[in-house]
Enzyme design. Structure first.
Site, short mmCIF file in Angstrom:
data_model
loop_
_atom_site.label_atom_id
_atom_site.label_comp_id
_atom_site.label_asym_id
_atom_site.label_seq_id
_atom_site.Cartn_x
_atom_site.Cartn_y
_atom_site.Cartn_z
N HIS A 83 0.83 -1.21 0.00
CA HIS A 83 0.00 0.00 0.00
C HIS A 83 0.86 1.27 0.00
O HIS A 83 2.08 1.19 -0.21
CB HIS A 83 -1.00 -0.04 1.17
CG HIS A 83 -1.69 -1.38 1.26
ND1 HIS A 83 -2.73 -1.74 0.44
CD2 HIS A 83 -1.43 -2.48 2.04
CE1 HIS A 83 -3.09 -2.98 0.72
NE2 HIS A 83 -2.33 -3.45 1.68
N GLU A 95 -2.17 0.26 7.91
CA GLU A 95 -1.29 -0.80 7.40
C GLU A 95 -0.11 -0.23 6.61
O GLU A 95 1.01 -0.72 6.74
CB GLU A 95 -2.10 -1.76 6.50
CG GLU A 95 -1.27 -2.93 5.98
CD GLU A 95 -2.05 -3.80 5.00
OE1 GLU A 95 -3.27 -3.59 4.82
OE2 GLU A 95 -1.42 -4.70 4.40
N HIS A 148 2.83 -7.13 4.47
CA HIS A 148 1.48 -6.64 4.72
C HIS A 148 1.07 -6.99 6.14
O HIS A 148 1.77 -7.72 6.85
CB HIS A 148 0.48 -7.30 3.75
CG HIS A 148 0.58 -6.81 2.34
ND1 HIS A 148 -0.35 -5.97 1.77
CD2 HIS A 148 1.52 -7.04 1.39
CE1 HIS A 148 0.01 -5.70 0.53
NE2 HIS A 148 1.15 -6.33 0.27
N GLU A 184 1.66 -11.77 5.60
CA GLU A 184 0.65 -11.03 6.36
C GLU A 184 1.12 -11.09 7.81
O GLU A 184 0.92 -12.10 8.51
CB GLU A 184 -0.74 -11.66 6.20
CG GLU A 184 -1.32 -11.55 4.80
CD GLU A 184 -1.97 -10.20 4.50
OE1 GLU A 184 -1.81 -9.24 5.30
OE2 GLU A 184 -2.64 -10.10 3.45
ZN ZN Z 1 -2.13 -5.30 2.60
#
Ligand code: ZN
Length: 215
Positions: A7, A44, A99, A179
């Site tokens: 992101h 995030e 992430h 993640e």
């Molecule tokens: Zn993400």
């Protein structure tokens, strides 16, 4: 080595994010998304930027050349297909996307997304190396990340096969997608929101990458 901090933090990215880009296997996907956040509002993109930079610092101290897919945390983009092309730079030993998840609030822990198919343009050797890279990352995260394996994805393996992640679908180098915690879980959010928690997670990620690069 490529690190992809997921992101980006720039204002007004909706128009750019909504552009459709090639996502592999003839599909298109939005250029990017804004990502998730903790319930307290820690985003995030800021988390992935912080962790990726900590990882890069450790790797560079070990003499590893590190490319980042974005130069700061207040821009827009690059789109996921551009990130995949950076991951596919010839000569890159490995690429790791960083992430955090926005999962169910009663679930916690890390998981590792793997391509459920052969990525477009990737050789069988690259597919096998991506698998090895994912296992090395899991070992390092198990050993000392402060996070458990996901309690809500992967059935205790921490592995989650997907066919819809552009970076995995389009990268022609060994690539994995982490993640690192569930931002919607109170316990994980406390770890992810703390500098010491992020330092520990980054050290584990760096250890996994260094283990892989020594093979
Ligand atoms: Zn993400």
């Amino acid at each position: 080595m490529v690190l992809d901090p997921g992101h980006n933090g720039g204002a007004g990215q909706a128009a750019e994010n909504n552009k459709l880009v090639p996502a592999g296997y003839g599909r298109t996907k939005p250029c990017n998304t804004t990502g998730t956040s903790t319930n307290a509002g820690y985003p995030e993109h800021a988390y992935t930027w912080d962790v990726a930079n900590r990882v890069a610092t450790i790797l560079r101290a070990h003499g590893v050349r590190v490319l980042m897919t974005r130069p700061n945390d207040d821009g827009v983009g690059p789109c996921v297909n551009v990130r995949a092309s950076i991951e596919s730079t010839p000569g890159v030993a490995a690429a790791v996307a960083i992430h955090a998840d926005g999962g169910p609030s009663d679930g916690h822990g890390f998981h590792i997304c793997e391509d459920s198919r052969t990525p477009e343009g990737a050789s069988a050797t690259t597919v096998a190396r991506s698998k090895t890279l994912s296992y090395d990352m899991r070992s390092a995260l198990d050993a000392n990340s402060g996070l458990t394996r996901s309690t809500y994805i992967g059935g205790g393996t921490a592995f989650y096969p997907r066919d819809d992640l552009t970076g995995l679908n389009l990268s022609t180098n060994p690539t994995t997608f982490l993640e690192l915690g569930n931002m919607r879980n109170a316990g994980d959010a406390a770890i992810l929101s703390s500098s010491s928690g992020r330092a520990r997670i980054a050290a584990a990620v760096a250890a996994g990458i260094l283990a892989y690069l020594k093979r």
